[in-house]
Design a protein around this motif. Structure first.
Motif, PDB file in Angstrom:
ATOM      1  N   ALA A   1      77.071  37.636  36.850  1.00 30.45           N
ATOM      2  CA  ALA A   1      78.548  38.123  36.874  1.00 30.45           C
ATOM      3  C   ALA A   1      78.671  39.522  37.260  1.00 30.45           C
ATOM      4  N   LEU A   2      77.374  40.247  37.162  1.00 22.79           N
ATOM      5  CA  LEU A   2      77.414  41.640  37.613  1.00 22.79           C
ATOM      6  C   LEU A   2      77.752  41.755  39.020  1.00 22.79           C
ATOM      7  N   GLN A   3      77.513  40.717  39.940  1.00 21.45           N
ATOM      8  CA  GLN A   3      77.675  40.623  41.203  1.00 21.45           C
ATOM      9  C   GLN A   3      79.117  40.670  41.573  1.00 21.45           C
TER      10      GLN A   3
ATOM     11  N   ARG B   1      73.843  30.792  29.748  1.00 22.28           N
ATOM     12  CA  ARG B   1      74.867  31.720  29.642  1.00 22.28           C
ATOM     13  C   ARG B   1      74.245  32.990  29.970  1.00 22.28           C
ATOM     14  N   VAL B   2      72.936  33.249  29.305  1.00 23.83           N
ATOM     15  CA  VAL B   2      72.321  34.599  29.909  1.00 23.83           C
ATOM     16  C   VAL B   2      72.068  34.776  31.358  1.00 23.83           C
ATOM     17  N   ALA B   3      71.833  33.706  31.943  1.00 29.19           N
ATOM     18  CA  ALA B   3      71.623  33.658  33.411  1.00 29.19           C
ATOM     19  C   ALA B   3      73.064  33.870  34.140  1.00 29.19           C
TER      20      ALA B   3
ATOM     21  N   GLY C   1      82.584  29.842  39.047  1.00 27.60           N
ATOM     22  CA  GLY C   1      81.513  29.280  38.860  1.00 27.60           C
ATOM     23  C   GLY C   1      80.674  29.925  37.840  1.00 27.60           C
ATOM     24  N   VAL C   2      80.660  31.069  37.553  1.00 29.33           N
ATOM     25  CA  VAL C   2      80.028  32.253  36.589  1.00 29.33           C
ATOM     26  C   VAL C   2      80.432  31.978  35.095  1.00 29.33           C
TER      27      VAL C   2
ATOM     28  N   ALA D   1      85.480  42.414  37.528  1.00 30.77           N
ATOM     29  CA  ALA D   1      85.805  41.123  36.736  1.00 30.77           C
ATOM     30  C   ALA D   1      84.649  40.683  36.141  1.00 30.77           C
ATOM     31  N   GLY D   2      83.445  40.712  36.663  1.00 30.66           N
ATOM     32  CA  GLY D   2      82.181  40.469  36.385  1.00 30.66           C
ATOM     33  C   GLY D   2      81.881  41.096  35.047  1.00 30.66           C
TER      34      GLY D   2
END
Length: 397
Positions: free
Chosen positions: A67-69, A60-62, A47-48, A73-74
């Motif tokens: 993604a850091l979660q 995209r910023v959000a 989803g990210v 891979a994030g």
């Protein structure tokens, strides 16, 4: 039985252990509607990735933040954000990565220019602020010795109309004809060279000529250096190049005007006029319908007005005139259509170009298109002439 209790049971009266199905306006993986900024998208890392392909940079910023979660891979997705087409997304990616302790991230950022934020202001013909916003640009700090650094800003390439239209107030024939110029990406000093920076470079080994260690009339570490000749400004660039291994030089007139305008087509980077709240010039005179302002009668510390143009450059209007690399010919007939300095006519070899105006000048002399010649053969120095450095191939992004 309450309505909420009823809704939790199936028609048979038993509890429904299945959550409600998504509605058509829910943000779900595979949906076609744009996702609300800040929402959680079903589908985890996939989803990210889907949100990172969204058209809106805010989405995209959000997605980068979310993604850091997702661990390594994030983190890889955030690093890919450094290559996004949007300056806003690249800045967000850099800010997120700069806070990480991962050795892999630190290695990636070693070859990437950091970002800084600044405020940009626009005024109307009456000098009233009509817009104020924050922008970002990339830069690096050059160590010039003795703990002194010089901030160099990355200027994106582009095409612009150089010179002024016939309708611009205060224009003259030197600004004609307007012509299209394409400029390659380059680097330019965030501020005019300061006295502190001048002294650090003047202490370096001589290349072609002697440099006065303290030439300025007005004294102060963060005041722009002045009473500097064109030849001395070139020597400064040569010494800096030899120390750093990078190619420093004076900007061409095309580079200077392109950088000053930063995408604007108005007489000033601020809009239709200028005020003494935004720049250091002779405020006893006006350009548009703005009120008279302050006449400082001296230079001011670089960046002290705390507003930049859209490229992140300060003091492009007023404070001190800035040397360019070009001979100052009488007009633009036959001028290059790219960023090269115009130095082919040897009849003008000692008549060099100055841009930007100074603390002494009226506002019309500080316009983006205004250019003036200075005969270096007469050996004169003035306390309203300084410079800023340009650089090519400074760092690989």
């Amino acid at each position: 039985m309450s309505q909420s209790e009823a809704s939790a049971k199936s028609p048979s009266g038993e509890a429904d252990n299945h959550p409600p199905q998504p509605r058509t306006d829910d943000a779900v993986l595979g949906g076609t509607a744009p996702s609300p900024v800040g929402c959680v998208v079903l589908g985890g890392l996939e989803g990210v990735k889907r949100r990172l392909a969204a058209a809106a940079s805010e989405q995209r910023v959000a997605a980068l933040k979310e993604a850091l979660q997702y661990g390594e891979a994030g983190l890889e997705l955030v690093m890919l954000g450094l290559e996004d087409d949007s300056r806003q997304v690249r800045y967000a990616a850099f800010s997120l990565l700069a806070a990480q302790d991962s050795p892999r991230v630190k290695q990636r950022l070693r070859n990437y220019l950091p970002w800084f934020e600044f405020e940009v202001v626009t005024v109307d013909a009456w000098g009233r602020e009509s817009n104020r916003y924050r922008n970002q640009a990339q830069y690096f700090s050059e160590d010039v010795g003795n703990g002194v650094f010089l901030d160099i800003v990355s200027i994106p390439g582009g095409t612009f109309l150089m010179g002024s239209p016939d309708t611009e107030k205060g224009r003259n024939s030197r600004e004609s004809p307007q012509h299209s110029v394409t400029v390659k990406p380059f680097y330019l000093g965030k501020f005019p060279v300061t006295q502190k920076q001048w002294k650090a470079v003047a202490a370096l080994p001589q290349v072609m000529r002697h440099l006065d260690f303290d030439p300025s009339d007005f004294k102060g570490d963060n005041l722009p250096v002045e009473q500097v000749s064109w030849d001395e400004a070139v020597e400064f660039c040569q010494r800096l190049s030899k120390k750093t291994g990078r190619s420093y030089r004076l900007p061409s007139e095309a580079e200077w005007e392109y950088a000053c305008r930063a995408g604007t087509t108005t007489p000033f980077q601020f809009g239709e006029t200028i005020t003494s709240d935004l720049a250091n010039y002779n405020g006893n005179f006006i350009y548009g319908s703005e009120p008279k302002g302050i006449f400082q009668q001296e230079t001011t510390p670089v960046g002290s007005f705390q507003v930049a143009n859209a490229f992140g450059l300060y003091d492009m209007h007023g404070n001190v005139w800035e040397w360019c690399a070009d001979y100052c010919l009488e007009n633009y007939k036959g001028a290059p259509s790219d960023e090269r300095a115009w130095s082919e006519n040897h009849q003008y070899y000692h008549v060099l170009s100055l841009r930007g105006g100074s603390w002494f000048n009226t506002p019309g002399g500080c316009r983006s298109a205004y250019r003036v010649s200075f005969d270096t053969g007469k050996r004169r120095k003035r306390n309203n002439i300084g410079f800023r450095v340009g650089c090519v191939a400074a760092k690989t992004l």
